[in-house]
Design a protein around this motif. Structure first.
Motif, PDB file in Angstrom:
ATOM      1  N   GLU A   1      -9.135   4.657  -3.880  1.00 27.36           N
ATOM      2  CA  GLU A   1      -8.340   5.438  -2.934  1.00 27.36           C
ATOM      3  C   GLU A   1      -9.245   5.931  -1.805  1.00 27.36           C
ATOM      4  O   GLU A   1     -10.376   6.357  -2.036  1.00 27.36           O
ATOM      5  N   TYR A   2      -8.709   5.860  -0.586  1.00 25.04           N
ATOM      6  CA  TYR A   2      -9.497   6.255   0.568  1.00 25.04           C
ATOM      7  C   TYR A   2      -8.625   6.917   1.627  1.00 25.04           C
ATOM      8  O   TYR A   2      -7.402   6.900   1.557  1.00 25.04           O
ATOM      9  N   SER A   3      -9.294   7.484   2.616  1.00 27.94           N
ATOM     10  CA  SER A   3      -8.637   8.023   3.806  1.00 27.94           C
ATOM     11  C   SER A   3      -9.331   7.436   5.023  1.00 27.94           C
ATOM     12  O   SER A   3     -10.523   7.132   4.989  1.00 27.94           O
TER      13      SER A   3
ATOM     14  N   ASN B   1      -4.090   9.124   4.847  1.00 24.88           N
ATOM     15  CA  ASN B   1      -4.720   9.867   3.758  1.00 24.88           C
ATOM     16  C   ASN B   1      -4.200   9.385   2.411  1.00 24.88           C
ATOM     17  O   ASN B   1      -3.039   9.000   2.289  1.00 24.88           O
ATOM     18  N   ALA B   2      -5.071   9.436   1.414  1.00 28.85           N
ATOM     19  CA  ALA B   2      -4.729   9.052   0.038  1.00 28.85           C
ATOM     20  C   ALA B   2      -4.113   7.656  -0.003  1.00 28.85           C
ATOM     21  O   ALA B   2      -3.037   7.441  -0.548  1.00 28.85           O
ATOM     22  N   VAL B   3      -4.836   6.688   0.591  1.00 26.88           N
ATOM     23  CA  VAL B   3      -4.348   5.310   0.670  1.00 26.88           C
ATOM     24  C   VAL B   3      -4.735   4.547  -0.595  1.00 26.88           C
ATOM     25  O   VAL B   3      -5.877   4.597  -1.047  1.00 26.88           O
ATOM     26  N   ASN B   4      -3.758   3.837  -1.141  1.00 27.37           N
ATOM     27  CA  ASN B   4      -3.988   2.954  -2.284  1.00 27.37           C
ATOM     28  C   ASN B   4      -3.465   1.570  -1.926  1.00 27.37           C
ATOM     29  O   ASN B   4      -2.300   1.434  -1.537  1.00 27.37           O
TER      30      ASN B   4
ATOM     31  N   LEU C   1       0.844  -1.195   0.000  1.00 23.70           N
ATOM     32  CA  LEU C   1       0.000   0.000   0.000  1.00 23.70           C
ATOM     33  C   LEU C   1       0.871   1.232   0.000  1.00 23.70           C
ATOM     34  O   LEU C   1       2.051   1.194   0.358  1.00 23.70           O
ATOM     35  N   THR C   2       0.246   2.334  -0.414  1.00 18.93           N
ATOM     36  CA  THR C   2       0.886   3.638  -0.343  1.00 18.93           C
ATOM     37  C   THR C   2      -0.098   4.598   0.308  1.00 18.93           C
ATOM     38  O   THR C   2      -1.315   4.389   0.256  1.00 18.93           O
ATOM     39  N   ALA C   3       0.435   5.637   0.929  1.00 19.92           N
ATOM     40  CA  ALA C   3      -0.403   6.666   1.539  1.00 19.92           C
ATOM     41  C   ALA C   3       0.318   7.999   1.415  1.00 19.92           C
ATOM     42  O   ALA C   3       1.530   8.075   1.605  1.00 19.92           O
TER      43      ALA C   3
ATOM     44  N   THR D   1     -11.990   8.919  -1.894  1.00 20.41           N
ATOM     45  CA  THR D   1     -11.639  10.096  -2.671  1.00 20.41           C
ATOM     46  C   THR D   1     -12.726  10.412  -3.696  1.00 20.41           C
ATOM     47  O   THR D   1     -13.033  11.577  -3.949  1.00 20.41           O
TER      48      THR D   1
END
Length: 181
Positions: free
Chosen positions: A103-105, A87-90, A64-66, A141
């Motif tokens: 994408e979510y927070s 924030n801005a998690v993928n 994952l990335t954030a 998002t």
């Protein structure tokens, strides 16, 4: 400038490697990684970690990335409080075969009753424990969000119960995001 040896503030250069017997080895990396700790016994009074452009990798594959991530823990008398945000998690598609998680927070503020003792004893089970979700929010998002709050407990059989208030925002966009995930 006065220094307190029990208060440690650090700036971290990645990567960091996390290995436990319960999960696959995890590599964390990011920019502007900061942390602080207020040491005390039996557990720290406060721990904070935050970073930008966070990436988690396991077995050489990005998990994952954030855009931003933060974790905070503090003692509140005998209780342990945890708060944070991502924030801005993928999430990598390899972790969700056949699904694309939008994408979510995520933000949270929870309290574990008698948490200081539980963590000092390194308790491995939540059975018989209780706490409170002061706030938990998941927002996509593309639109739509779920918010939760209220007391929760785990009985001796491991079943979770609580009086949790749920709030849904922008139901159509939320449904679309949850359908993809």
């Amino acid at each position: 400038q006065v220094y307190n040896p029990k208060h440690v503030v650090v700036e971290l250069d990645g990567p960091a490697f996390i290995e436990t017997q319960d999960i696959a080895p995890l590599e964390l990396n990011g920019s502007l990684l900061h942390g602080s700790l207020r040491a005390n016994a039996p557990i720290p009074d406060q721990v904070s970690i935050e970073g930008k452009d966070v990436a988690a990798t396991t077995d050489g594959n990005k998990a994952l990335t954030a855009g931003y991530a933060a974790f905070h823990m503090r003692k509140e008398n005998a209780d342990a409080a945890f708060a944070g945000e991502w924030n801005a998690v993928n999430i990598a598609q390899d972790l969700t075969p056949g699904r694309v998680v939008p994408e979510y927070s995520l933000s949270y503020d929870v309290v574990v009753k008698d948490g200081v003792r539980l963590f000092a004893e390194k308790a491995r089970s939540a059975r018989g424990q209780s706490g409170e979700i002061r706030s938990l929010a998941l927002s996509f998002t593309e639109g739509g969000a779920i918010k939760a709050s209220g007391p929760v407990s785990v009985n001796n059989e491991g079943l979770l119960s609580g009086n949790v208030k749920l709030t849904f925002t922008d139901a159509e966009k939320l449904a679309a995001a949850l359908t993809k995930a």
